[in-house]
Motif scaffolding. Structure first.
Motif, PDB file in Angstrom:
ATOM      1  N   ARG A  77      41.255  52.181 -40.176  1.00 23.55           N
ATOM      2  CA  ARG A  77      42.353  51.301 -39.768  1.00 23.55           C
ATOM      3  C   ARG A  77      42.741  50.305 -40.851  1.00 23.55           C
ATOM      4  O   ARG A  77      43.825  49.752 -40.824  1.00 23.55           O
ATOM      5  N   SER A  78      41.880  50.074 -41.836  1.00 22.87           N
ATOM      6  CA  SER A  78      42.209  49.139 -42.908  1.00 22.87           C
ATOM      7  C   SER A  78      43.403  49.620 -43.720  1.00 22.87           C
ATOM      8  O   SER A  78      44.083  48.830 -44.345  1.00 22.87           O
ATOM      9  N   TYR A 138      48.190  53.462 -30.935  1.00 18.46           N
ATOM     10  CA  TYR A 138      47.950  54.642 -31.764  1.00 18.46           C
ATOM     11  C   TYR A 138      48.280  54.309 -33.210  1.00 18.46           C
ATOM     12  O   TYR A 138      49.157  53.481 -33.485  1.00 18.46           O
ATOM     13  N   LEU A 139      47.588  54.934 -34.122  1.00 18.82           N
ATOM     14  CA  LEU A 139      47.816  54.701 -35.537  1.00 18.82           C
ATOM     15  C   LEU A 139      48.944  55.543 -36.106  1.00 18.82           C
ATOM     16  O   LEU A 139      49.598  55.151 -37.071  1.00 18.82           O
ATOM     17  N   LEU A 140      49.165  56.707 -35.501  1.00 17.19           N
ATOM     18  CA  LEU A 140      50.092  57.633 -36.128  1.00 17.19           C
ATOM     19  C   LEU A 140      50.656  58.620 -35.120  1.00 17.19           C
ATOM     20  O   LEU A 140      49.951  59.097 -34.235  1.00 17.19           O
ATOM     21  N   GLY A 153      43.557  60.727 -29.599  1.00 19.01           N
ATOM     22  CA  GLY A 153      43.098  59.416 -29.136  1.00 19.01           C
ATOM     23  C   GLY A 153      43.627  58.257 -29.952  1.00 19.01           C
ATOM     24  O   GLY A 153      43.823  57.175 -29.429  1.00 19.01           O
ATOM     25  N   HIS A 154      43.880  58.446 -31.234  1.00 22.63           N
ATOM     26  CA  HIS A 154      44.458  57.424 -32.094  1.00 22.63           C
ATOM     27  C   HIS A 154      45.586  57.995 -32.950  1.00 22.63           C
ATOM     28  O   HIS A 154      46.301  57.273 -33.609  1.00 22.63           O
ATOM     29  N   VAL A 155      45.732  59.306 -32.882  1.00 23.17           N
ATOM     30  CA  VAL A 155      46.795  60.024 -33.579  1.00 23.17           C
ATOM     31  C   VAL A 155      47.330  61.082 -32.612  1.00 23.17           C
ATOM     32  O   VAL A 155      46.556  61.761 -31.946  1.00 23.17           O
ATOM     33  N   PHE A 156      48.658  61.180 -32.531  1.00 24.37           N
ATOM     34  CA  PHE A 156      49.271  62.241 -31.739  1.00 24.37           C
ATOM     35  C   PHE A 156      50.001  63.163 -32.709  1.00 24.37           C
ATOM     36  O   PHE A 156      50.842  62.712 -33.492  1.00 24.37           O
TER      37      PHE A 156
END
Length: 83
Positions: free
Chosen positions: A76-77, A43-45, A11-14
């Motif tokens: 996320r910071s 996505y973050l990563l 969801g935020h990392v693949f």
């Protein structure tokens, strides 16, 4: 289908698992398209699991395990800092 890749979507990392191709470089095209999609969806990563020269040319870089774990926990910071 001439090529692609698969992995686990958190969801935020693949987390990429494997790439395949029937036509030379088809998996690379799929990888670039995945990067575009993940950026669009914030996505973050994208975890490539393995660092190599080809991925580095596409913008990949290594991060520490500590940073990886923070990202998995959605801190996320961490993105505001140079990693």
């Amino acid at each position: 289908m001439v090529g692609g890749l698969y992995g686990v979507d958190l969801g935020h990392v693949f987390c990429g698992e494997s790439m395949f191709s029937k036509v030379s470089n088809a998996s690379k095209v799929a990888f670039v398209k995945l990067i575009e999609y993940l950026r669009e969806k914030n996505y973050l990563l994208l975890d490539c699991q393995l660092h190599n020269d080809h991925l580095e040319k596409l913008g990949a870089f290594e991060i520490s395990r500590e940073t990886f774990m923070l990202i998995l926990k959605s801190d996320r910071s961490i993105l505001d800092q140079k990693i």
